[in-house]
Design a protein around this motif. Structure first.
Motif, PDB file in Angstrom:
ATOM      1  N   THR A 147       0.813  -1.218   0.000  1.00  0.00           N
ATOM      2  CA  THR A 147       0.000   0.000   0.000  1.00  0.00           C
ATOM      3  C   THR A 147       0.849   1.272   0.000  1.00  0.00           C
ATOM      4  OG1 THR A 147      -0.222  -0.301   2.387  1.00  0.00           O
ATOM      5  CG2 THR A 147      -2.072  -1.009   1.038  1.00  0.00           C
ATOM      6  N   ASP A 148       2.152   1.111   0.133  1.00  0.00           N
ATOM      7  CA  ASP A 148       3.050   2.264   0.054  1.00  0.00           C
ATOM      8  C   ASP A 148       3.335   2.636  -1.405  1.00  0.00           C
ATOM      9  OD1 ASP A 148       4.752   4.261   0.990  1.00  0.00           O
ATOM     10  OD2 ASP A 148       6.507   2.952   0.904  1.00  0.00           O
ATOM     11  N   ARG A 149       3.062   1.702  -2.329  1.00  0.00           N
ATOM     12  CA  ARG A 149       3.445   1.904  -3.727  1.00  0.00           C
ATOM     13  C   ARG A 149       2.405   2.695  -4.513  1.00  0.00           C
ATOM     14  NH1 ARG A 149       4.200  -3.893  -6.025  1.00  0.00           N
ATOM     15  NH2 ARG A 149       2.003  -3.868  -5.453  1.00  0.00           N
ATOM     16  N   TYR A 150       1.156   2.271  -4.381  1.00  0.00           N
ATOM     17  CA  TYR A 150       0.086   2.871  -5.190  1.00  0.00           C
ATOM     18  C   TYR A 150      -1.105   3.201  -4.298  1.00  0.00           C
ATOM     19  CZ  TYR A 150       2.764   0.071  -8.540  1.00  0.00           C
ATOM     20  OH  TYR A 150       3.763  -0.514  -9.256  1.00  0.00           O
ATOM     21  N   LYS A 151      -2.152   3.679  -4.950  1.00  0.00           N
ATOM     22  CA  LYS A 151      -3.385   4.008  -4.241  1.00  0.00           C
ATOM     23  C   LYS A 151      -4.062   2.731  -3.705  1.00  0.00           C
ATOM     24  CE  LYS A 151      -7.544   6.715  -5.175  1.00  0.00           C
ATOM     25  NZ  LYS A 151      -8.405   7.170  -6.277  1.00  0.00           N
ATOM     26  N   TYR A 152      -4.060   1.692  -4.540  1.00  0.00           N
ATOM     27  CA  TYR A 152      -4.668   0.425  -4.117  1.00  0.00           C
ATOM     28  C   TYR A 152      -3.608  -0.681  -4.104  1.00  0.00           C
ATOM     29  CZ  TYR A 152      -9.060   2.908  -4.515  1.00  0.00           C
ATOM     30  OH  TYR A 152     -10.064   3.814  -4.335  1.00  0.00           O
ATOM     31  N   ILE A 153      -4.013  -1.887  -3.830  1.00  0.00           N
ATOM     32  CA  ILE A 153      -3.028  -2.964  -3.636  1.00  0.00           C
ATOM     33  C   ILE A 153      -2.151  -3.206  -4.865  1.00  0.00           C
ATOM     34  CG2 ILE A 153      -2.818  -5.480  -3.248  1.00  0.00           C
ATOM     35  CD1 ILE A 153      -3.409  -4.229  -0.652  1.00  0.00           C
ATOM     36  N   VAL A 154      -2.738  -3.189  -6.052  1.00  0.00           N
ATOM     37  CA  VAL A 154      -1.951  -3.538  -7.248  1.00  0.00           C
ATOM     38  C   VAL A 154      -1.822  -2.361  -8.223  1.00  0.00           C
ATOM     39  CG1 VAL A 154      -1.868  -5.095  -9.254  1.00  0.00           C
ATOM     40  CG2 VAL A 154      -2.404  -6.012  -7.030  1.00  0.00           C
TER      41      VAL A 154
END
Lengths: 221, 221
Positions: A147-154
């Motif tokens: 969740t640190d990468r994008y708005k949602y999981i993937v």
């Protein structure tokens, strides 16, 4: 009309409910305890697990089959991205939670606290619970990373992965076992998912004999 | 070119190899022991399991993700039927073997006989083996029932379900644990799958320190 035979303690059942609600499907729920399935449920699903989807005389059972069926038969609300590689990433995360998280956390905590209590009438084993809580840390760190990468999981769109992860975590949250304050990104992401209309019904769930944690229904936890 | 990081004792690796061979994909294999993965494999697959598919700088891991990716990206050789309901049945069977069979048979027999021996340097526990062989009976009866209905596992066409079931059974067959003569339909079906060109490479597999059963490479067993 679609019938889902489900149970509040089954993360795969919660996942199916969330996906159906996101896809604006009309469905009714019928609760069965996984440790005490009716003869009818056993007959229509030889694997004898939940959830079971019943519609127009058809039966679909098995978490993987139900998830993909709901996606394929309701393409107007897509929860899988278009590109095969991105779809693979959504499915990798689903596999992680449906199998790895299930084996390393659910079987240690939920099975001990709920299923053992009602099915076997035994007290939970504190050594097993402790091991499960320890495993949960590792998985929560992974959710925090995701969740640190994008708005949602993937990525920046909602996918089946969000509802899979949220379904699994929601049961632990009901039991009050997630120290949300230690996982800032995960908490922000979960608050977003929890606030969706599709989640309302999940927040009304009660598990016989076990009240929800004070966090459970709170959207601003 | 596609690289599959795999191991002979991993049914999910065997399944990916069979699907790729059926789809006439070119691929190379790299063997790694699941109980002793290289740092590189651990790094590219955080779940730290096999198989791992690597191509053009991309990595796909997770059995479910790999299976669906291979199907979606090679549509010229279809191994999933068209109708959503039939696709659901194929996926239900895959779930059954990849999870239920894996938990009830593989973890009792293959893990005891092979992984425990090489990883933990311990002798198999005969009580666990016996429980696994007992569970195997129930699953073989289910395969017998499935193969009594149609030509293949889910109908009269070959699907991903055939290669999933065959991948799982092939390791038990390597170990000589399947009493084929007790399951006439299952045997006829397995002989058909085993005779396919895609299976040739599987029949050449060897597991370090454990010779294959006399049946294993025999197409007329």
């Amino acid at each position: 009309m679609v019938l889902l035979i489900h149970h509040s303690t089954s993360p795969q059942s919660r996942k199916a409910r969330l996906i159906m609600a996101e896809k604006k499907m009309l469905f009714v729920l019928q609760e069965e305890e996984p440790w005490n399935l009716s003869e009818k449920a056993k007959q229509i699903n030889p694997a004898q697990d939940l959830p079971i989807l019943v519609f127009d005389g058809n039966v679909i059972s098995g978490n993987y089959a139900i998830t993909e069926y709901l996606e394929e038969s309701n393409p107007q609300y897509k929860l899988l991205p278009e590109a095969p590689k991105d779809r693979a990433e959504v499915r990798r995360i689903m596999d992680w939670f449906d199998i790895k998280f299930h084996n390393e956390v659910y079987k240690y905590i939920v099975a001990e606290k709920i299923i053992k209590r009602f099915h076997l009438k035994e007290a939970p084993n504190s050594r097993i619970l402790k091991a499960g809580l320890n495993n949960l840390k590792y998985h929560m760190e992974y959710v925090e990373y995701l969740t640190d990468r994008y708005k949602y999981i993937v990525g920046n769109d909602l996918t089946l992965a969000d509802f899979t992860v949220a379904a699994h975590l929601s049961i632990l949250d009901y039991l009050g076992d997630i120290p949300w304050d230690e996982y800032k990104n995960a908490k922000l992401w979960y608050a977003k998912i929890k606030s969706r209309p599709s989640f309302r019904d999940i927040l009304k769930d009660t598990i016989r004999g076990i009240p929800p944690s004070s966090n459970y229904t709170n959207l601003d936890f």
